[in-house]
Design an enzyme around this catalytic site. Sequence first.
Site, PDB file in Angstrom:
ATOM      1  N   GLY A 160       0.773  -1.226   0.000  1.00 35.04           N
ATOM      2  CA  GLY A 160       0.000   0.000   0.000  1.00 35.04           C
ATOM      3  C   GLY A 160       0.804   1.277   0.000  1.00 35.04           C
TER       4      GLY A 160
ATOM      5  N   ASP B 161       5.995  -9.217  -5.444  1.00 34.70           N
ATOM      6  CA  ASP B 161       6.066  -9.046  -4.002  1.00 34.70           C
ATOM      7  C   ASP B 161       6.276 -10.416  -3.375  1.00 34.70           C
ATOM      8  OD1 ASP B 161       5.310  -6.523  -2.088  1.00 34.70           O
ATOM      9  OD2 ASP B 161       4.914  -8.422  -1.066  1.00 34.70           O
TER      10      ASP B 161
ATOM     11  N   TYR C  64      22.124   0.656   6.262  1.00 34.13           N
ATOM     12  CA  TYR C  64      21.120   1.132   5.308  1.00 34.13           C
ATOM     13  C   TYR C  64      21.677   2.265   4.453  1.00 34.13           C
ATOM     14  CZ  TYR C  64      16.631   2.917   3.604  1.00 34.13           C
ATOM     15  OH  TYR C  64      15.585   3.345   2.816  1.00 34.13           O
TER      16      TYR C  64
ATOM     17  N   LYS D 135      22.290   2.062   0.372  1.00 34.69           N
ATOM     18  CA  LYS D 135      21.662   2.993  -0.560  1.00 34.69           C
ATOM     19  C   LYS D 135      22.705   3.827  -1.303  1.00 34.69           C
ATOM     20  CE  LYS D 135      17.300   1.981   0.113  1.00 34.69           C
ATOM     21  NZ  LYS D 135      16.509   1.322  -0.950  1.00 34.69           N
TER      22      LYS D 135
ATOM     23  N   THR E  64       3.972   6.161   4.797  1.00 32.59           N
ATOM     24  CA  THR E  64       3.524   4.912   4.201  1.00 32.59           C
ATOM     25  C   THR E  64       2.934   4.030   5.288  1.00 32.59           C
ATOM     26  OG1 THR E  64       5.612   3.727   4.570  1.00 32.59           O
ATOM     27  CG2 THR E  64       5.450   5.036   2.551  1.00 32.59           C
TER      28      THR E  64
END
Length: 279
Positions: free
Chosen positions: A21, A42, A160, A164, A195
């Site tokens: 979503g 997914d 992280y 990235k 989100t």
Amino acid sequence: MAVPVADLTGAIVIVAGAGGGGIGTCSCEAALAAGAEVVAVDQSSDELDKLDLLSRPVVKVQADLTEPEAPAAVIQAALNAHGRIDGLINVAGGTSIDDFGPLVDIDHQSWDRVMANNLRYVAFLNRAVARAMIGAGTGGAMVNVSSVSSLASQPFLAAYGAAKAGLNSLTRTMAVEWGDHDIRVNAIAPGTITTPRAGDEEYPEAARRAIPLGRRGQPAEIANAAVFLLTPQASYITGQVLAVDGGMSVKLAMLGDDNAPVFVTDPGVRARMIGSNPQ
């Protein structure tokens, strides 16, 4: 001649990380709205089932993209359904609260998990897509979702941020290596986005202070940028990292709540900068 923005009529686009979503789901919808056919990937079958609520049907592929055999399965599903691949949006990735903490305390398992979820899978999925595009001689475009964590230090998220930043470098290398085949590769660096995973905007004052636009972003704002980079309207853009962050990445951390540098303490100087003396 000017043409409509975000025109992907007839294009076949894979969206990796399509459920949940958030940005992935919005990317599916944005691509569909632009006229594309979507192959949605997914690891959760439940999340894929929710995509039935989109404006048009999509081809659904359940796959854990960190598994070595996953890229080939995704490519085969797309080719079986549509015969070619024109675009790819990599949204899958992210980190969890378990991976937050000082670098001196990080363990091998956490480091490897973050790298697999945010860097390794992109390398091999993009490679598989590039092979299909090169074999067909059709060219295409790819968009990797990076993060503003790749553009500046983010303490307590060392793995992280490193993953990235590596993704940005990978994006540039892909753009150079595959440019001769008319394949464009770009990245988007989102800022703080509301989100389902990240939750609602619980701290509006923090956003107001840190983000020049004064709010967190919405998933659709990232999705729209990603889809634009796939379109012919972006035909001369490749190897770039586009920050879609409300200005987060251009506001120095040394700026206070009033946007004046915290090291400027002279009242007269501050008055010239912000219009009044600080209390």
